[in-house]
Design a protein around this motif. Structure first.
Motif, mmCIF file in Angstrom:
data_model
loop_
_atom_site.group_PDB
_atom_site.id
_atom_site.type_symbol
_atom_site.label_atom_id
_atom_site.label_comp_id
_atom_site.label_asym_id
_atom_site.label_seq_id
_atom_site.Cartn_x
_atom_site.Cartn_y
_atom_site.Cartn_z
ATOM 1 N N LEU A 61 0.824 -1.202 0.000
ATOM 2 C CA LEU A 61 0.000 0.000 0.000
ATOM 3 C C LEU A 61 0.861 1.256 0.000
ATOM 4 N N THR A 62 1.940 1.223 0.739
ATOM 5 C CA THR A 62 2.867 2.358 0.749
ATOM 6 C C THR A 62 3.414 2.617 -0.641
ATOM 7 N N GLU A 63 3.786 1.565 -1.345
ATOM 8 C CA GLU A 63 4.306 1.711 -2.706
ATOM 9 C C GLU A 63 3.244 2.286 -3.640
ATOM 10 N N LEU A 64 2.022 1.804 -3.515
ATOM 11 C CA LEU A 64 0.945 2.319 -4.357
ATOM 12 C C LEU A 64 0.674 3.792 -4.058
ATOM 13 N N ILE A 65 0.708 4.144 -2.794
ATOM 14 C CA ILE A 65 0.499 5.540 -2.416
ATOM 15 C C ILE A 65 1.566 6.429 -3.047
ATOM 16 N N GLU A 66 2.817 5.992 -2.993
ATOM 17 C CA GLU A 66 3.894 6.797 -3.560
ATOM 18 C C GLU A 66 3.747 6.931 -5.074
ATOM 19 N N GLN A 67 3.238 5.878 -5.725
ATOM 20 C CA GLN A 67 3.092 5.910 -7.176
ATOM 21 C C GLN A 67 1.925 6.801 -7.609
ATOM 22 N N LEU A 68 0.877 6.848 -6.803
ATOM 23 C CA LEU A 68 -0.359 7.515 -7.219
ATOM 24 C C LEU A 68 -0.519 8.923 -6.672
ATOM 25 N N SER A 69 0.268 9.304 -5.672
ATOM 26 C CA SER A 69 0.064 10.590 -5.015
ATOM 27 C C SER A 69 0.459 11.752 -5.913
ATOM 28 N N ILE A 70 -0.271 12.845 -5.733
ATOM 29 C CA ILE A 70 0.109 14.129 -6.326
ATOM 30 C C ILE A 70 0.884 14.900 -5.269
ATOM 31 N N THR A 71 2.107 15.315 -5.591
ATOM 32 C CA THR A 71 2.962 15.918 -4.561
ATOM 33 C C THR A 71 3.355 17.362 -4.864
ATOM 34 N N GLU A 72 2.887 17.929 -5.957
ATOM 35 C CA GLU A 72 3.303 19.283 -6.323
ATOM 36 C C GLU A 72 2.621 20.299 -5.409
ATOM 37 N N THR A 73 3.424 21.139 -4.755
ATOM 38 C CA THR A 73 2.884 22.196 -3.908
ATOM 39 C C THR A 73 3.973 23.239 -3.704
ATOM 40 N N TYR A 74 3.663 24.298 -2.981
ATOM 41 C CA TYR A 74 4.671 25.320 -2.678
ATOM 42 C C TYR A 74 4.183 26.144 -1.490
ATOM 43 N N PHE A 75 5.072 26.936 -0.924
ATOM 44 C CA PHE A 75 4.753 27.739 0.251
ATOM 45 C C PHE A 75 3.720 28.821 -0.091
#
Length: 471
Positions: A61-75
């Motif tokens: 599940l951890t691997e799937l989360i890392e593959q599917l997550s959107i991580t783009e953000t900024y301050f």
């Protein structure tokens, strides 16, 4: 790639274990991922899915989360919300907590930590003195981005919306970019958390002053999203604030919260005192006299105003705008019912009298700022008259005030397409497509631009196909 039975089952398992929802268009992303993870474990697709469904498999599940997550953000992303935080929410919460001198804030789906640290910095700058404790908790399902958040190192790109005075005070330049100063880092902690799972210890009633949960709800199944909303509402202290993303809305009157709109931002506040439910005792109606029991009640005559309104809507559907406007102007009283004034505004716009239509929409909003149709009318007029920036804000307001309103979502998608922002366009158009089957017929007549439900659906699908975007 088409959505095969195996991909459909993969989607169902992801919804069950993570609470995430995927549309038919995500087959192109999920298919290769299913193939890759099955190959990694030397299993067939069916064997892999059976294992995923059989019992807890946390490492996978951890691997799937890392593959599917959107991580783009900024301050300080979406600066209008942080202005509302600094100028309304924090001053009120600081006043409310003046005796305890503790502020507690949550960043749900915090990704790599920029939002959580932004909350801490905003609180540090708002505090009247040093004898305060700030506690910011960042939550995310992806352990990889939480590791980066804990380290506190960021690139210049992550600080692109950060004012220079803030950057100089709260960050230190180094070989790896910019590091959050210790004073801020010590106020923030991070924790891995799957929003599909309840956690009574995390969601303690009345503990949080501010919760940020932006652009997450649209990716969750309805049941998981509703449960998360309930937990966040319960966790807010009376007078606490909830900030959602532009893609998320709880409507104008969500349970336990009140909508706020300041600083060009939408957010919610838990009332200081919950309004008690009013119970009105009911008595059984008296039995009719025997002589009248078999006589059906006479139907009430339809009001003249309603007949005129329906005739004008019918003329609008036939694109006989001048006739419809003349009928409304001559036969319906001024100022009249809001729905009649709205119809008149639409007819003014269709007749090219945009200034009068804008004035009508603004007067409706002055009378009732929570009228989503008035904001939709104003947005359509502004988009054609003065440009899209103010129109976008009005479309967002219409969608916020009524989450079931498909047409502002469609317009936001079309505007994003014109600007080349296919990712935003895809999200809005998918929401519009999901809502269009149940869209109110009158709204389609008023705001559909002469298109019916089927034509609007075809338009949304064509534009969505042209986006080529994937989550």
């Amino acid at each position: 790639m088409t959505d095969t039975p195996e991909i459909a089952r993969f989607r169902e398992l992801l919804a069950k274990t993570l609470g995430w929802t995927f549309s038919d268009r995500d087959a192109g992303q999920l298919g290769p991922l299913l193939a890759d993870r099955s190959h990694t474990h030397r299993m067939s697709h069916g064997e892999y899915l059976n294992r995923l469904a059989a019992r807890p498999w946390n490492t996978e599940l951890t691997e799937l989360i890392e593959q599917l997550s959107i991580t783009e953000t900024y301050f300080f992303r979406h600066g209008e919300q942080f202005r509302a935080l600094r100028e309304e929410a924090l001053p009120q919460r600081i006043n409310a907590r003046s005796e305890q001198r503790v502020l507690r804030m949550l960043s749900v789906a915090c990704s790599s930590g920029e939002e959580a640290y932004s909350l801490a910095i905003a609180a540090k700058e708002a505090l009247p003195g040093q004898a305060w404790m700030i506690n910011v908790l960042g939550l995310d399902a992806n352990p990889a981005v939480l590791g980066q958040a804990t380290e506190g190192w960021y690139s210049a790109w992550s600080l692109r919306e950060t004012p220079d005075p803030v950057k100089r005070r709260w960050f230190r330049a180094g070989e790896r970019g910019f590091h959050v100063v210790d004073e801020v880092q010590q106020a923030v902690r991070f924790r891995q958390y799957n929003v599909a799972e309840p956690d009574a210890g995390l969601w303690q009633a009345g503990q949080c002053d501010v919760i940020f949960c932006r652009n997450l709800l649209m990716y969750l199944t309805p049941a998981v999203a509703q449960a998360l909303i309930g937990r966040m509402t319960q966790a807010l202290a009376p007078g606490g604030y909830l900030f959602l993303g532009h893609t998320d809305s709880l409507g104008a009157e969500p349970d336990g919260l009140e909508l706020r709109h300041t600083h060009d931002a939408f957010y919610y506040r838990r009332p200081l005192q919950q309004r008690p439910a009013v119970t009105i005792p009911t008595l059984p109606p008296p039995a009719p006299p025997r002589s009248a029991a078999a006589v059906p009640p006479a139907a009430e005559p339809e009001p003249v105003e309603e007949r005129i309104h329906q005739q004008a809507v019918a003329l609008l559907g036939e694109e006989r705008f001048a006739e419809a406007l003349a009928l409304v102007t001559a036969r319906l009283p001024e100022p009249g019912r809001p729905r009649d004034r709205l119809l008149r505004g639409v007819l003014l716009a269709q007749s090219g009298r945009l200034d009068e239509a804008i004035d009508t929409a603004r007067r409706l909003i002055d009378d009732d700022g929570l009228n989503p149709d008035a904001h939709q009318l104003l947005a359509l007029c502004l988009e054609g008259a003065t440009g899209v920036e103010e129109a976008i804000g009005q479309y967002r307001l219409a969608a916020y005030l009524d989450p079931e309103f498909a047409l502002p979502r469609m317009r936001l998608g079309l505007v994003a397409r014109r600007r080349g922002d296919n990712r935003t366009a895809a999200g809005e158009l998918e929401r519009a497509l999901a809502l269009l089957p149940a869209e109110d017929e009158l709204r389609i007549s008023l705001f559909g631009g002469g298109f019916g439900r089927i034509a609007l659906t075809v338009l949304c699908r064509a534009e969505l196909d042209a986006c080529g975007a994937r989550r």
